[in-house]
Design a protein around this motif. Sequence first.
Motif, short mmCIF file in Angstrom:
data_model
loop_
_atom_site.label_atom_id
_atom_site.label_comp_id
_atom_site.label_asym_id
_atom_site.label_seq_id
_atom_site.Cartn_x
_atom_site.Cartn_y
_atom_site.Cartn_z
N SER A 84 2.32 4.72 10.70
CA SER A 84 2.59 5.26 9.31
C SER A 84 3.13 4.29 8.28
O SER A 84 2.85 4.30 7.53
CB SER A 84 3.23 6.57 9.42
N LEU A 85 4.11 3.87 8.67
CA LEU A 85 4.95 2.85 7.89
C LEU A 85 4.48 1.55 7.61
O LEU A 85 4.59 1.07 6.44
CB LEU A 85 6.28 2.95 8.33
N ARG B 18 1.33 1.25 7.12
CA ARG B 18 0.39 1.29 5.98
C ARG B 18 0.98 0.70 4.62
O ARG B 18 0.17 0.30 3.85
CB ARG B 18 0.03 2.56 6.02
N THR C 176 -2.49 1.37 11.16
CA THR C 176 -2.56 0.87 9.71
C THR C 176 -3.84 0.88 8.68
O THR C 176 -3.63 0.60 7.80
CB THR C 176 -1.54 -0.34 9.29
N ALA D 250 1.22 6.41 4.44
CA ALA D 250 2.74 6.60 4.97
C ALA D 250 3.19 8.03 5.02
O ALA D 250 3.69 8.36 6.18
CB ALA D 250 3.82 5.35 4.56
#
Length: 412
Positions: A69-70, A72, A125, A352
Motif C-alpha cells: 500500500s505505502l 504505491r 504496488t 495507498a
Amino acid sequence: MKTDTSHPTVPRGSARRPVLMLALATVGFAVNFWAWALLSPLGPRFKELLDLSASQQALLVAVPVIVGSLGRIPVGALTDRFGGRVMFPLISAATIVPVLFIGVAGQGSLAALLVGGFFLGIGGTVFAVGVPFVSAWFPPERRGLAVGVFGMGMGGTAISALTTVTLVRTGGSATPFLLTAAVLALYAVVAGFLLRDAPGRTAPAQSITARLAAAVRLPITWQACVLYAVAFGGYVAFSVYLPVYLQSAYGLEQADAANRMAGFVILAVVMRPVGGWLSDRIGSIPVLGAAFAVVALCAAVQAFTPPLMMLGTVAFLTMAAALGAGSGATFALVAAVAPADKVGSVTGLVGAAGGLGGFVPPLVMGLVYSLFGSYGLGLGLLAGVSVLMLVLTVTAVRSTARRRVAVGTFRT
C-alpha cells in the motif's frame, strides 16, 4: 469549453492497440496481486508449524499489505517518470525474488517469512503503475470504463485464495510459489516485448520528491484519498472480516461464511468497471454520491442484524455492488481531474489510502464486538461515515471537478 487534447492519437491501423494495452495491464495487475496475496491463505498453516501467536500471524499477513500500500506512493511517481512500459516488467521481475525466497528457503522461521513478506509487498504496488498507463491510452469519455476494467485485476487475490492451500496439499509447500514465480517471469517477458506507452507521453522534468509534493497540494488528491479509503477500504475490510462477522452474528459454518464472502468479493470486482462506465456516461460525482448513499442505507439496515435470508443477504450484496462501483468511480474521477503528468503520483497516494483504509474497519468491528457483544454500532459508524462521504462528494469534490472543467482540460 475546450476539449481534452491530452489523449493519444492512435496511428492508423492500430485502433485495437489501446484494448491490447488494457488487457496486458489487467493481466499484469492480476498476476502481481496473486503473488502479493500468497501469504494470507497460508497464515493458519504457518501459525501451526511455527507455533505463532495470533498477533504474530496477523503481523505476517499484514506486512506485505502495508508495504504494498505505502509502496504505491513512490511507484506511482516513478511511473510518471519512466512509464508503464518500464515499470510493469520491472515490478513483475522484482516480485519473483521474494516469491522464490519464501517458496524455497523462507518458510522455516518467522523472521525469514517477515523478510520475504516485506519484499513481497512490491507486487502490491503495481496498481499505481496501471492507472496512469491505462488512462493515457484512452480519451476522457472512455477512461472511466478502461480504468474500471483494469481494476478487475484485483481479482488476482482470489486466485491466491482459491489455489494456494490446495497446491500446498497436493504438491508441497513450495509449489504455489514456484508456479507464481513462473507466471510472473512469463508475464515480465511478454510485457517487455509487447507493452508500449501511449503516443505523446512526455516524462516530467521535476524530481520525484517535487512531483509528490505537487500532487499532495492538489485538492483532488486528498479528496480522492478519503473517498477511496472508505470505498475500497470498505471492500477490503469486508473481504477479510465478513466470514468472522457471519459466523459470530448468524452462527454460520466456516465454509458457508467463506462462500458468502466470495460472492461479496466477486460482485464488488464486477461492479468496479460498471462504476467507471457509468462515470463516463453521467459523471463521477453522481456515481460516487449514489454509491455512498446506498452504502449508508445498507449499513444502517444491517446494523439491526436483520434475518440473513433475505434482507441481510440483499443488504450485503447491495453494499458490495455500491463499494465496487464507488471504487471504480473514484479512479475515473482521478483520471479525469488530475493533471496528466501527475496521474501516477496521485494514483500512488490514493491507492495507498485505499489499501490502508482496509485496516481500520476490522479493528473497529472487533473492538465494538468485544465491548458490546454486537456489531451494530460498528455498522452504524460505517453508515455515518458514508453519509459524510456523500456530503464531501456533492460539495468539495464537485467544486474541484467543476474548477478543473472550467480550465478546459478535462471533462467530468
